[in-house]
Each structure stands twice: as C-alpha cells, then as structure tokens.
Design a protein around this motif. Structure first.
Motif, PDB file in Angstrom:
ATOM      1  N   PRO A  11       0.797  -1.231   0.000  1.00 36.52           N
ATOM      2  CA  PRO A  11       0.000   0.000   0.000  1.00 36.52           C
ATOM      3  C   PRO A  11       0.833   1.286   0.000  1.00 36.52           C
ATOM      4  O   PRO A  11       0.496   2.236  -0.716  1.00 36.52           O
ATOM      5  CB  PRO A  11      -0.836  -0.127   1.264  1.00 36.52           C
ATOM      6  N   ALA A  12       1.934   1.336   0.743  1.00 29.03           N
ATOM      7  CA  ALA A  12       2.766   2.550   0.763  1.00 29.03           C
ATOM      8  C   ALA A  12       3.344   2.835  -0.618  1.00 29.03           C
ATOM      9  O   ALA A  12       3.432   3.994  -1.045  1.00 29.03           O
ATOM     10  CB  ALA A  12       3.883   2.409   1.795  1.00 29.03           C
ATOM     11  N   GLU A  13       3.736   1.792  -1.340  1.00 27.10           N
ATOM     12  CA  GLU A  13       4.268   1.958  -2.692  1.00 27.10           C
ATOM     13  C   GLU A  13       3.181   2.442  -3.644  1.00 27.10           C
ATOM     14  O   GLU A  13       3.434   3.288  -4.508  1.00 27.10           O
ATOM     15  CB  GLU A  13       4.873   0.639  -3.188  1.00 27.10           C
ATOM     16  N   VAL A  14       1.977   1.917  -3.489  1.00 29.45           N
ATOM     17  CA  VAL A  14       0.856   2.363  -4.326  1.00 29.45           C
ATOM     18  C   VAL A  14       0.607   3.853  -4.108  1.00 29.45           C
ATOM     19  O   VAL A  14       0.494   4.620  -5.067  1.00 29.45           O
ATOM     20  CB  VAL A  14      -0.427   1.548  -4.023  1.00 29.45           C
ATOM     21  N   LYS A  15       0.537   4.270  -2.854  1.00 28.59           N
ATOM     22  CA  LYS A  15       0.305   5.694  -2.545  1.00 28.59           C
ATOM     23  C   LYS A  15       1.421   6.565  -3.116  1.00 28.59           C
ATOM     24  O   LYS A  15       1.163   7.638  -3.672  1.00 28.59           O
ATOM     25  CB  LYS A  15       0.164   5.882  -1.040  1.00 28.59           C
ATOM     26  N   LYS A  16       2.657   6.110  -3.011  1.00 26.65           N
ATOM     27  CA  LYS A  16       3.797   6.853  -3.562  1.00 26.65           C
ATOM     28  C   LYS A  16       3.656   6.983  -5.079  1.00 26.65           C
ATOM     29  O   LYS A  16       3.836   8.063  -5.639  1.00 26.65           O
ATOM     30  CB  LYS A  16       5.097   6.137  -3.196  1.00 26.65           C
ATOM     31  N   GLY A  60       2.227  10.203  -9.944  1.00 33.14           N
ATOM     32  CA  GLY A  60       1.566  10.096 -11.244  1.00 33.14           C
ATOM     33  C   GLY A  60       1.946   8.836 -12.006  1.00 33.14           C
ATOM     34  O   GLY A  60       1.781   8.775 -13.220  1.00 33.14           O
ATOM     35  N   ASN A  61       2.442   7.827 -11.288  1.00 35.87           N
ATOM     36  CA  ASN A  61       2.889   6.577 -11.913  1.00 35.87           C
ATOM     37  C   ASN A  61       1.942   5.429 -11.598  1.00 35.87           C
ATOM     38  O   ASN A  61       2.367   4.289 -11.419  1.00 35.87           O
ATOM     39  CB  ASN A  61       4.305   6.217 -11.443  1.00 35.87           C
TER      40      ASN A  61
END
Length: 135
Positions: free
Chosen positions: A120-125, A130-131
């Motif tokens: 989840p942290a990577e998704v939010k980042k 914008g990736n």
C-alpha cells in the motif's frame, strides 16, 4: 418485484451497497445493481464495494462482485488493491472464505495481476508521483 433507492445511504452515510456488502446481503445488492446502482460506489477511504469485501477477507462476497463485473484494478486512498489483499490474505484454504479466495486468486492470475502487486505505501507513492496504474 422489489424496488430500491440507488442513492440510499447506510447508517454510516456511505452508499448503501457498502452496508449490504458488510452484511452479505447479496439479494439486496443484486436488486440495487439491477436498478442501476453503482457497483463501484466509493465508500470509506474511497474503497469500492469489492475492496471493502476483500479488506474484510469476505472472499465469497468479493468473488460474487467480481462475477458481476466489479473492477479488479480499484485502489483506495490507503493504497489497498485487490491483488495485494488476495496475495497477502491468510484465510485458511479449507474454509468457505478460503475456497472463494482461491478462485479470486485464479482469476487475478489469469489476468496477470496476482504476481504484480504492490505494498500500500508503494501504491500511494506511485499515485502521488503520477505513476499509477503501473504500465
């Protein structure tokens, strides 16, 4: 034939479909969808009904929603995705929920989504940069 108010809110103020997902009221959800209700109605943290079911490890309801066309690529503001939730769930395989989870995992695998999940942290980042969604 039953009628339903597709704009109805649950006691928590969220779209009623979320209330019914939580309570496994599949017949009511079907009436709502048949009446034009939104299978992707955002709830808490922007989660779709499918994500709500998956977060709760309610895989029979998640599978039912998938079979009715719920979007598999949904993401909420907490960074939760269906592939992440399915890959990390520890529901015992011998239970009803575990058997439904295995079917969800097979569907995701068939679409190339199961092995490509993000924390989840990577998704939010990635969203912030914008990736998202990944290419």
């Amino acid at each position: 034939m039953s009628t339903v108010d597709i704009e109805e809110k649950g006691p928590d103020g969220l779209p009623i479909i979320h209330w019914w997902v939580e309570r496994e009221e599949l017949a009511k959800i079907q009436i709502l969808l048949d009446g034009g209700g939104d299978i992707e109605a955002p709830g808490f943290q922007g989660a779709t009904p499918l994500l709500k079911a998956a977060v709760a490890d309610n895989w029979p309801v998640a599978l039912w929603l998938i079979e009715r066309g719920a979007f598999l690529g949904a993401v909420d503001r907490a960074g939760m995705t269906l592939p992440y939730l399915a890959a990390t769930s520890r529901v015992p395989k011998e239970t009803e929920r575990g058997q439904a989870l295995e079917k969800v995992r097979l569907l995701l695998n068939e679409r190339g989504m199961l092995g490509q999940y993000y924390e989840p942290a990577e998704v939010k980042k990635r969203i912030k940069e914008g990736n998202w969604p990944p290419k």
